[in-house]
Design an enzyme around this catalytic site. Structure first.
Site, PDB file in Angstrom:
ATOM      1  N   GLY A  39      54.539 103.917  53.518  1.00  0.00           N
ATOM      2  CA  GLY A  39      53.220 104.034  52.905  1.00  0.00           C
ATOM      3  C   GLY A  39      52.062 104.003  53.878  1.00  0.00           C
ATOM      4  N   CYS A 248      58.578 122.218  25.355  1.00  0.00           N
ATOM      5  CA  CYS A 248      58.345 123.468  26.083  1.00  0.00           C
ATOM      6  C   CYS A 248      58.621 124.657  25.161  1.00  0.00           C
ATOM      7  CB  CYS A 248      59.249 123.526  27.305  1.00  0.00           C
ATOM      8  SG  CYS A 248      59.325 125.144  28.090  1.00  0.00           S
ATOM      9  N   CYS A 251      61.984 126.590  26.695  1.00  0.00           N
ATOM     10  CA  CYS A 251      63.324 125.999  26.750  1.00  0.00           C
ATOM     11  C   CYS A 251      63.508 124.864  25.743  1.00  0.00           C
ATOM     12  CB  CYS A 251      63.635 125.494  28.158  1.00  0.00           C
ATOM     13  SG  CYS A 251      62.742 124.009  28.623  1.00  0.00           S
ATOM     14  N   CYS A 273      57.233 124.469  30.699  1.00  0.00           N
ATOM     15  CA  CYS A 273      57.563 123.647  31.870  1.00  0.00           C
ATOM     16  C   CYS A 273      56.838 124.171  33.103  1.00  0.00           C
ATOM     17  CB  CYS A 273      59.060 123.710  32.168  1.00  0.00           C
ATOM     18  SG  CYS A 273      60.108 122.940  30.947  1.00  0.00           S
ATOM     19  N   CYS A 279      63.197 124.851  33.929  1.00  0.00           N
ATOM     20  CA  CYS A 279      63.014 125.542  32.652  1.00  0.00           C
ATOM     21  C   CYS A 279      64.090 126.614  32.469  1.00  0.00           C
ATOM     22  CB  CYS A 279      61.621 126.167  32.589  1.00  0.00           C
ATOM     23  SG  CYS A 279      61.156 126.720  30.930  1.00  0.00           S
TER      24      CYS A 279
HETATM   25 ZN    ZN Z   1      60.837 124.720  29.730  1.00  0.00          ZN
END
Ligand code: ZN
Lengths: 300, 215
Positions: A39, A248, A251, A273, A279
């Site tokens: 970090g 989505c 999909c 997506c 997707c």
């Molecule tokens: Zn999708």
């Protein structure tokens, strides 16, 4: 140095993966320090790359310093492999390092990204390289580098919490949705910029090594595998991941990060997506399932 | 005669393919540092003079150049090894241990005085030394149980030949985080990393085969 290639073609005289060896060594040393201090932003002497800042020169330099002939590279921008930025970076390494490239998350050993973390869980054999525009999470609170350095050194992160709390006072919730600050391994506050906060939980205990390169700001930082990455929050206002109301449109996935797509000038839109590889995979699965069902129906 | 022989040795035994060999070595070292205590195998690509092991030499070739300094921690070190690193990498010989960026340690004997090494500042903890420590292997010796970033739960690491007070010295190093030094252990065929973020939660003397993974 000129290399003879099998077909008799002589390669142009550029370095493997573009960078000269001394630059790679300098970046490699910075990467090891970044890994040892999760970090923490390690300064490095960023080089001019054959692409403008804002095109991921930091990520490109990190990738160039670690990539080898045995790697398979995937490049995404906003989750997609076929955007201009992703295509040009992929072509750059296909040419200068002659590596295999892929669009499939599961087949990549090295993934360079801007804005997203793939939906498919990453494995321990993979490395994720982020292109970072602004690496300093405290920059908007304190413009002076000398001061932000001190704040990190003293672990003085109170102002950061004040800023998030102002969000709550104003909006009733924390309104920050991108570059949402995280604390790494219980010590450094880090900017996962510019990924959506939706992806923050994927950074936590991720199996893959995560490397971050900021070209213009000349910083490299890292999160080793299996490291705690915690989004800053408050007891009465815990961190919440963005939720999407519908699945989505392509999909049918629920629980993936969605982009709004405008369909026509009448304002019709749909949500799909942002991770195109994910997707497509879900769409194939859906088609297969439909096929199986049809077969079963036909034979029953 | 005038010691020509060591000079001859100095320009032999480096990488055959510097670009690819150093990339290969770096990935092994990066994996070792990212997953502390994991033994990462690496093929031998150098033939350095004694007492440098091939992977020690590979680590120096991969990480060192004119921009950094190095130091050889053991008095027993011979001129040949010093000249080899100097010639092959171009790195400067540091005038003292506390100024060196990379420190070679042949077996862990002089590994107790970590405080005197460069360990960075709160604001710039990266300005610190990296120790490259040769061991006789990761199969036997003291077992160290490690915790920290890069380790899922706990990982056990066997290291041969570390001095009695190492655990105490390392605990102090960890307490200094984010300042501190990092160690890259090297055997005849692998690397194991011990960055400053790794805590040793236990040390035991059970003799058992170490768990070995990755390549
Ligand atoms: Zn999708």
């Amino acid at each position: 140095m000129n290399d003879e290639v099998g077909d008799g073609e002589v390669l142009a005289s550029y370095n493997f993966a573009y960078l000269d060896e001394q630059t790679k060594r300098m970046i490699r040393r910075a990467i090891l320090k970044a890994i040892a201090i999760p970090g923490y932003q390690v300064p490095f002497a960023s080089r001019e790359m054959p692409m403008p800042y804002g095109w991921g020169t930091g990520g490109v330099q990190v990738t160039a310093a670690i990539i080898g002939p045995e790697d398979t590279l995937k490049v995404i921008d906003q989750g997609a492999d076929d955007t201009t930025n992703a295509v040009s970076i992929r072509a750059f390494f296909a040419k200068t390092a002659r590596v295999k490239t892929t669009m499939q998350t599961g087949k990549a050993t090295l993934i360079q990204t801007r804005h997203r973390i793939p939906e498919e869980a990453l494995t321990n054999d993979q490395i994720l390289v982020y292109q970072v525009p602004i690496p300093e999470p405290l920059r908007f609170l304190e413009p002076r580098e000398t001061e932000t350095r001190k704040m990190h050194g003293l672990e003085e992160y109170g102002l950061m919490h004040v800023k998030l709390y102002e969000d709550i006072a104003k909006n009733g919730h924390i309104a920050t949705t991108y570059a949402y600050p995280v604390k790494v391994a219980g010590r450094y506050v880090m900017d996962p910029s510019p990924t959506p906060k939706f992806d923050n939980p994927k950074m936590n205990q991720c199996e893959a090594l995560q490397l971050f390169g900021a070209g213009r700001e000349k910083r490299i930082y890292a999160v080793p595998p299996y490291t705690n990455v915690v989004s800053l929050d408050f007891e009465d206002h815990p961190f919440e991941v963005t939720k999407f109301e519908e699945p989505c449109a392509l999909c049918g996935s629920e629980g993936a990060y969605l982009d709004e797509v405008i369909l026509d000038d009448k304002g019709h839109k749909m949500f799909v997506c942002s991770d195109t590889d994910y997707c497509e995979k879900q769409q194939r699965k859906k088609m297969q399932n439909l096929g199986e069902e049809a077969k079963q129906r036909a034979f029953s | 005669m005038m010691g020509q022989l060591p000079m001859k040795d100095a320009y032999e035994g480096g990488f055959e393919n510097p670009v690819f060999d150093s990339q290969n070595t770096f990935r092994a070292i990066m994996k070792a540092m990212a997953e502390p205590g994991l033994i990462v195998f690496c093929k031998k690509m150098t033939m350095p003079p004694n007492p440098l092991l091939p992977l020690t030499a590979a680590a120096f070739l991969t990480l060192c150049d004119e921009d950094v300094s190095f130091y050889l921690a053991n008095e027993s070190i011979n001129e040949a090894a010093k000249n080899w690193i100097k010639f092959q990498t171009g790195a400067r010989l540091a005038s003292s241990l506390s100024e060196a960026g990379f420190i070679f340690v042949d077996s862990g004997r002089s590994l107790l005085n970590l405080e005197v090494l460069a360990h960075g500042t709160d604001e710039c903890p990266d300005r610190s030394a990296t120790l490259i420590v040769q061991t006789n292997g990761f199969q036997t010796g003291d077992e160290f149980i490690l915790e920290g970033p890069g380790i899922k739960t706990r990982r056990s690491l066997f290291i041969e030949g570390l001095p009695e007070g190492f655990l105490k010295a390392w605990t102090k190093n960890v307490q200094r985080f984010p300042c501190g030094v990092d160690i890259l252990f090297v055997s005849s065929d692998g690397f194991a990393g011990l960055p400053r973020s790794t805590r040793i939660v236990k040390k035991q003397n059970i003799k058992r085969n170490a768990n070995v993974c990755c390549g």
